[in-house]
Write an enzyme that holds these catalytic residues in place. Structure first.
Site, mmCIF file in Angstrom:
data_model
loop_
_atom_site.group_PDB
_atom_site.id
_atom_site.type_symbol
_atom_site.label_atom_id
_atom_site.label_comp_id
_atom_site.label_asym_id
_atom_site.label_seq_id
_atom_site.Cartn_x
_atom_site.Cartn_y
_atom_site.Cartn_z
ATOM 1 N N ASP A 1 1.365 4.386 6.455
ATOM 2 C CA ASP A 1 2.205 3.193 6.543
ATOM 3 C C ASP A 1 2.960 2.817 5.268
ATOM 4 O O ASP A 1 4.171 2.659 5.289
ATOM 5 C CB ASP A 1 1.358 1.995 6.950
ATOM 6 C CG ASP A 1 0.671 2.197 8.297
ATOM 7 O OD1 ASP A 1 0.743 3.298 8.847
ATOM 8 O OD2 ASP A 1 0.059 1.238 8.778
ATOM 9 N N SER B 1 -0.909 -4.622 12.450
ATOM 10 C CA SER B 1 -0.787 -3.181 12.539
ATOM 11 C C SER B 1 0.269 -2.856 13.582
ATOM 12 O O SER B 1 0.538 -3.650 14.485
ATOM 13 C CB SER B 1 -2.127 -2.623 12.993
ATOM 14 O OG SER B 1 -1.953 -1.427 13.698
ATOM 15 N N ASP C 1 -4.793 2.484 6.155
ATOM 16 C CA ASP C 1 -5.109 1.287 6.941
ATOM 17 C C ASP C 1 -6.168 1.569 7.992
ATOM 18 O O ASP C 1 -7.016 0.724 8.276
ATOM 19 C CB ASP C 1 -3.852 0.768 7.639
ATOM 20 C CG ASP C 1 -2.814 0.267 6.647
ATOM 21 O OD1 ASP C 1 -3.061 0.365 5.441
ATOM 22 O OD2 ASP C 1 -1.771 -0.215 7.107
HETATM 23 C C1 LIG Z 1 -4.086 1.972 11.583
HETATM 24 C C2 LIG Z 1 -2.625 1.892 11.964
HETATM 25 C C3 LIG Z 1 -2.494 2.076 13.443
HETATM 26 O O1 LIG Z 1 -1.930 2.892 11.304
HETATM 27 C C4 LIG Z 1 -2.016 0.618 11.471
HETATM 28 O O2 LIG Z 1 -2.309 0.373 10.137
HETATM 29 C C5 LIG Z 1 -0.521 0.435 11.650
HETATM 30 O O3 LIG Z 1 0.035 -0.378 10.926
HETATM 31 O O4 LIG Z 1 0.103 1.007 12.526
HETATM 32 MG MG LIG Z 2 -0.738 -0.387 8.923
#
Ligand SMILES: CC(C)(O)[C@@H](O)C(=O)O
Ligand SMILES: [Mg+2]
Length: 561
Positions: free
Chosen positions: A132, A479, A90
């Site tokens: 994730d 996120s 991500d």
């Molecule tokens: C990029 C991140 C911070 O990892 C995000 O994708 C999340 O869901 O925490």
């Molecule tokens: Mg994420």
């Protein structure tokens, strides 16, 4: 919910089906070719599954850990069989069309583990995961296959340091907003970018990966303490080895994931997420894991857990500390110990064969004077980090993230965007103002497709100083690093005719965490006749297949029946 049928369990080893008797000579010939001898083939065949990739830090250490797991399996009398599956990062895909692949990868990873383990009749498994989606996918595969198994998280990345302050990738995303607003210059953005991510490991706050790593432990699928160990800590190798040995113990004792994944385990997991103000993705993922385990769990159950559980850990994004500082403060055991003392978690079986409470008793004591985790009586916030809302804009339910905000009600005028990109551009050129409720639709599981995370937008708002003066609602998701007055997972989604599809610029929207509503006084019914489903954005390939199959976010956005 249709509970998955129990998995047939024949006496003896599953792998006997591929290696015992004259008919199986061809399969044995294949196994000899891999370097195994007859003695090794006769032993239990234990999968070492991992999501290694060198595209990002998140899964970078998993091949090394896989070698340790394999040693542990051999030492305990098994034969390791290694294979890897994919990961979509991500932190790299965020804000791009590539992010559509992210949630879809969860299903693909779970499916590929199922097919490889079932396809070769393997006896047990250890799943190493890093970022994730790889983490919930590991739990989904364990629950679906119900073969003895253990999950291990590769560990958090260390934090970077800038001007003596710990920073993570969260601060890079926010720096983009600050840069767009002219608050910082190129050199400062460059310094943040260069220093935030110092090496291997998944994003270093209580973002999705670290939240889900705690979920794995709370569910009982990882021994307490092992997911807290950072990716670059030499102790991670011993943890991996231990998981290899443990898979054999599980096999010997007939301990399988569905025996561990009890309703109590899910209640504990929801409470841990609430107490650490963790990622709202945990709601989506726990619903999906429960679906695989045949445990009745609804989105409304998360409200109960959040109302009853105060935030007792001061973690980024809403709080001050990083994952590494959390580990130094006693990690998951410290949180679990406090929740247990307040009667907020229950004893439940774990993969070690011991109950969760016995595991807590055996964990090192919480270091005295640590600033990160507090007793429940001195909580940072009186209730957990999310709330489930309904109303005429989300009849099936949606999630309000409460981390990092004190407001419980927001009323404003809709600013409607048909995609994340359109909204991000509007934020960066200063077209979003205090009092706006930014609506980003057609980003749901089917409409996106793939339910992208809106971190680029939420961080840009924070970076411009609008984090607490603008609300955001979307049928996409967030996120773990997102915060602000943000409502996601709005269901039904726009592409499937959810009322969010009928909103127009200027409509009055109320988001109220006390009354638990997200609503408008616009005459949505009158607009319904003019609405028709948008054409699919993708008509061929994995994304199109997913868009056809995926269910509501309020049910975990799963694709299995
Ligand atoms: C990029 C991140 C911070 O990892 C995000 O994708 C999340 O869901 O925490
Ligand atoms: Mg994420």
């Amino acid at each position: 919910m249709n509970a998955p049928p129990p998995r047939p369990k024949a006496p003896g080893l599953r792998s006997d089906a591929i290696k015992t008797g004259p008919d199986r000579a061809p399969a044995r010939a294949m196994l000899y070719a891999t370097g195994l001898d007859a003695a090794a083939i006769a032993k239990p065949l234990v999968a070492v599954v991992h999501t290694w990739s060198n595209i990002s830090p998140c899964n970078l250490n998993l091949r090394d850990l896989a070698a340790e797991v394999a040693d542990g399996i051999r030492a305990a009398g098994g034969t390791p069989v290694e294979f890897n599956t994919i990961a979509v990062t991500d932190g790299i895909a965020m804000g791009t069309p590539g992010m559509r692949a992210s949630l879809i990868s969860r299903e693909l990873i779970a499916d590929s583990i199922e097919l490889a383990v079932d396809g070769h009749c393997l006896d047990a498994m250890v799943v190493l995961c890093g970022c994730d989606k790889t983490i919930p996918a590991a739990a989904m595969a364990l629950a679906r296959l119900d073969v003895p198994g253990v999950a291990l998280y590769g560990g958090s990345i260390a934090h970077g340091t800038l001007d003596g302050t710990p920073i993570t990738v969260q601060q890079v995303f926010e720096a983009v907003g600050a840069h767009g607003a002219g608050r910082i210059d190129d050199a400062r953005l460059g310094a943040v970018e260069q220093r935030a991510c110092p090496g291997a490991g998944a994003c270093g706050g209580q973002f999705t990966a670290n939240t889900m790593a705690m979920v794995l432990t709370a569910l009982g699928l990882t021994p307490l303490g092992l997911n807290d160990i950072a990716a670059t800590d030499p102790a991670k190798r011993a943890a991996a080895r231990r998981c290899g040995e443990l898979a054999l113990e599980c096999l010997r004792d007939g301990r399988t994931p569905r025996g561990i994944l009890s309703p109590a385990a899910f209640r504990n997991a929801m409470r841990i997420v609430a107490a650490t103000a963790g990622s709202t993705n945990a709601v989506l993922h726990l619903l999906a894991i429960a679906h695989e385990a045949g445990v009745a769990l609804t989105i409304e159950d998360f409200e109960g857990a959040s109302v009853q559980t105060p935030v007792i850990a001061d973690l980024m994004p809403g709080g001050r500390y990083t994952a590494i500082e959390m580990t130094a403060a006693g990690g998951m055991a410290a949180v679990a110990r406090e929740l247990r003392a307040a009667g907020l978690i229950e004893d439940a079986p774990t993969v070690t064969g011991r109950g969760l409470f016995e595991e807590i008793d055996a964990a090192p004591p919480t270091p005295p004077g640590q600033p990160v985790v507090r007793p429940v009586a001195q909580a940072f916030k009186p209730r957990g980090g999310y709330s489930i809302l309904y109303g005429n804009l989300s009849p099936e339910g949606c999630i309000l993230k409460l981390a990092g905000i004190d407001t419980l009600r927001f009323e404003g005028r809709a600013r409607v965007f048909e995609s994340e990109e359109d909204c991000f551009r509007a934020v960066q050129v200063g077209r979003i103002e205090a009092g706006d409720v930014v609506v980003i639709r057609n980003e749901g599981p089917a409409g996106g497709p793939g339910m992208r995370e809106m971190l680029a937008v939420t961080a840009a708002l924070v970076g411009r100083g609008l984090g607490d003066r603008v609300a955001l609602m979307t049928d996409g998701r967030f996120s773990g690093a997102s915060y602000g007055f943000v409502v996601g997972h709005v269901a039904p989604e726009a592409a499937r005719g959810g009322p969010i599809a009928l909103l127009r610029d200027g409509d009055r929207i109320v988001i109220d965490a006390v009354r638990r509503v997200v609503e408008t006084d616009a005459d949505l019914a009158a607009r319904r006749a003019d609405w028709s489903p948008p054409p699919p954005k993708v008509v061929h390939g994995a994304l199109a297949k997913y868009a056809r199959l995926v269910g509501s976010a309020a049910l975990g956005a799963v694709t299995t029946g």
